[in-house]
Design an enzyme around this catalytic site. Structure first.
Site, PDB file in Angstrom:
ATOM      1  N   GLY A 168      49.360  84.000  70.923  1.00  0.00           N
ATOM      2  CA  GLY A 168      49.669  85.237  70.203  1.00  0.00           C
ATOM      3  C   GLY A 168      51.102  85.268  69.713  1.00  0.00           C
ATOM      4  O   GLY A 168      51.407  85.818  68.655  1.00  0.00           O
ATOM      5  N   ASN A 169      52.008  84.638  70.477  1.00  0.00           N
ATOM      6  CA  ASN A 169      53.412  84.606  70.069  1.00  0.00           C
ATOM      7  C   ASN A 169      53.654  83.672  68.892  1.00  0.00           C
ATOM      8  O   ASN A 169      54.719  83.720  68.270  1.00  0.00           O
ATOM      9  CB  ASN A 169      54.296  84.212  71.253  1.00  0.00           C
ATOM     10  CG  ASN A 169      54.347  85.303  72.305  1.00  0.00           C
ATOM     11  OD1 ASN A 169      54.297  86.484  71.983  1.00  0.00           O
ATOM     12  ND2 ASN A 169      54.436  84.920  73.567  1.00  0.00           N
ATOM     13  N   LYS A 208      46.424  91.664  84.829  1.00  0.00           N
ATOM     14  CA  LYS A 208      46.906  91.155  83.544  1.00  0.00           C
ATOM     15  C   LYS A 208      47.816  92.178  82.873  1.00  0.00           C
ATOM     16  O   LYS A 208      47.379  93.263  82.491  1.00  0.00           O
ATOM     17  CB  LYS A 208      45.709  90.860  82.628  1.00  0.00           C
ATOM     18  CG  LYS A 208      46.075  90.417  81.226  1.00  0.00           C
ATOM     19  CD  LYS A 208      46.704  89.040  81.206  1.00  0.00           C
ATOM     20  CE  LYS A 208      46.908  88.554  79.782  1.00  0.00           C
ATOM     21  NZ  LYS A 208      47.558  87.222  79.745  1.00  0.00           N
ATOM     22  N   LYS A 233      42.777  83.857  76.572  1.00  0.00           N
ATOM     23  CA  LYS A 233      42.313  83.162  75.363  1.00  0.00           C
ATOM     24  C   LYS A 233      42.191  81.655  75.565  1.00  0.00           C
ATOM     25  O   LYS A 233      41.359  81.008  74.925  1.00  0.00           O
ATOM     26  CB  LYS A 233      43.212  83.498  74.174  1.00  0.00           C
ATOM     27  CG  LYS A 233      44.682  83.129  74.320  1.00  0.00           C
ATOM     28  CD  LYS A 233      45.031  81.800  73.721  1.00  0.00           C
ATOM     29  CE  LYS A 233      46.511  81.485  73.845  1.00  0.00           C
ATOM     30  NZ  LYS A 233      46.809  80.070  73.476  1.00  0.00           N
ATOM     31  N   LYS A 236      46.999  77.792  80.809  1.00  0.00           N
ATOM     32  CA  LYS A 236      46.859  76.672  79.881  1.00  0.00           C
ATOM     33  C   LYS A 236      46.413  75.417  80.625  1.00  0.00           C
ATOM     34  O   LYS A 236      45.528  74.672  80.167  1.00  0.00           O
ATOM     35  CB  LYS A 236      48.175  76.425  79.144  1.00  0.00           C
ATOM     36  CG  LYS A 236      48.613  77.585  78.266  1.00  0.00           C
ATOM     37  CD  LYS A 236      50.019  77.386  77.733  1.00  0.00           C
ATOM     38  CE  LYS A 236      50.413  78.470  76.747  1.00  0.00           C
ATOM     39  NZ  LYS A 236      50.221  79.844  77.232  1.00  0.00           N
TER      40      LYS A 236
END
Length: 318
Positions: free
Chosen positions: A9-10, A127, A210, A272
């Protein structure tokens, strides 16, 4: 080669975190330039993306407009950002391809992700979403049923459930498009979280990681390379210490042992690593963590952290 690239998103904001429409369009343009390189090299490409800053903006608007308009739920936030980011990627990627003399069809698919309504995450929300606020604001929101957590000197932040993704419901549609030669943008923000409701589905107040959704989609689409694009070229052992060491090629089993030893922070590199380990352990292909600009070179095996199903050569960068 079939490649799924997960953009953070960044990656959709300016380097300083600014997220005006112009900032987001400029960042997406840069990302699409790198993706166009992959397509020019002959790869099939599926794109997923994060949406954290964008959802944070919508939540702030909820707060500012609360006296005038009903708030937007998290599943609606996810759907809105999928549409906005998706069409922006489609527009820019088509331009990048056209300037390279390539004529490829690009589509964004609004995507739902099935989660378990009994996932423990729903009873233990952890979260963080939105911006840091003071204790008085947090108390006010808690009175409305929200869960907020004290992050010390930085302030308070809302926390929500993050259940594990079980299935990307639009996978058959995405597969049909990819098989027909389309470049597809899908599963934005991890997908819109839904639970079974009789014969259909209902959206729920949650945020799905995600990267974990990208791993699920990559496995179901028989992808050869899952690429988690981030702001560093490698995952690192001993990050921030004098002994830090970039990780090159490594097996899923070896990477899991490093994760179990606490080398990767749960709020940043941890998900990740979990995503690429899950994907590589399935035996379908190689999971890669690397910087966006390094993706073409990483796919060729010359940089990045490359997590393989089989024996790896070494953990140091190669």
């Amino acid at each position: 080669m079939r490649v799924l690239i997960a953009l953070g998103g960044n990656a959709m904001t300016a380097p300083d975190g600014s997220s005006s429409p112009d900032d987001q369009r400029a960042a997406i343009a840069q990302a699409c330039g790198h993706i166009a390189e992959l397509l020019a090299d002959g790869h099939e490409v599926i794109i997923t993306h994060g949406n954290g800053p964008q959802v944070g903006n919508i939540l702030r608007k909820n707060e500012l407009a609360a006296a005038e308009l009903p708030p937007v739920s998290l599943d609606w936030c996810g759907a809105q950002t999928q549409g906005t980011i998706g069409f922006t990627i489609v527009n820019r990627l088509e331009q990048e391809l056209t300037t390279r003399g390539m004529h490829r069809q690009v589509a964004a698919v609004i995507t739902r992700t099935r989660v378990d309504g009994d996932d423990p995450a729903f009873t233990d929300p952890v979260k963080p979403i939105g911006t840091y606020r003071n204790a008085a604001h947090a108390a006010q929101m808690r009175a409305h049923g929200q869960v907020w957590k004290d992050f010390g000197a930085r302030g308070w932040r809302r926390v929500v459930p993050s259940p594990r993704p079980l299935e990307i419901l639009e996978t058959p549609t995405i597969a049909t498009l990819v098989d027909a030669g389309w470049v597809v943008v899908a599963a934005g923000g991890g997908g819109i979280p839904v639970v079974a409701d009789g014969p259909g589905w209902n959206g729920v107040e949650a945020v799905i990681d995600k990267d974990l959704s990208a791993a699920r989609l990559a496995a179901d689409l028989d992808v050869d390379r899952l690429v988690i694009a981030t702001d560093v070229e490698h995952a690192i052992i001993g990050y921030g210490t004098a002994d830090e060491q970039p990780i090159g090629e490594i097996t899923a089993e070896q990477m899991q042992r490093l994760a179990d030893a606490g080398h990767f922070a749960s709020g940043s590199m941890g998900p990740k690593v979990e995503a690429v380990v899950d994907f590589a352990a399935s035996g379908r292909g190689v999971g890669i963590i690397t910087a966006l600009a390094a993706v073409p070179v990483a796919i060729a095996g010359r940089t990045g952290t490359r997590v393989t199903p089989a024996a790896a050569s070494r953990t140091a960068s190669s």
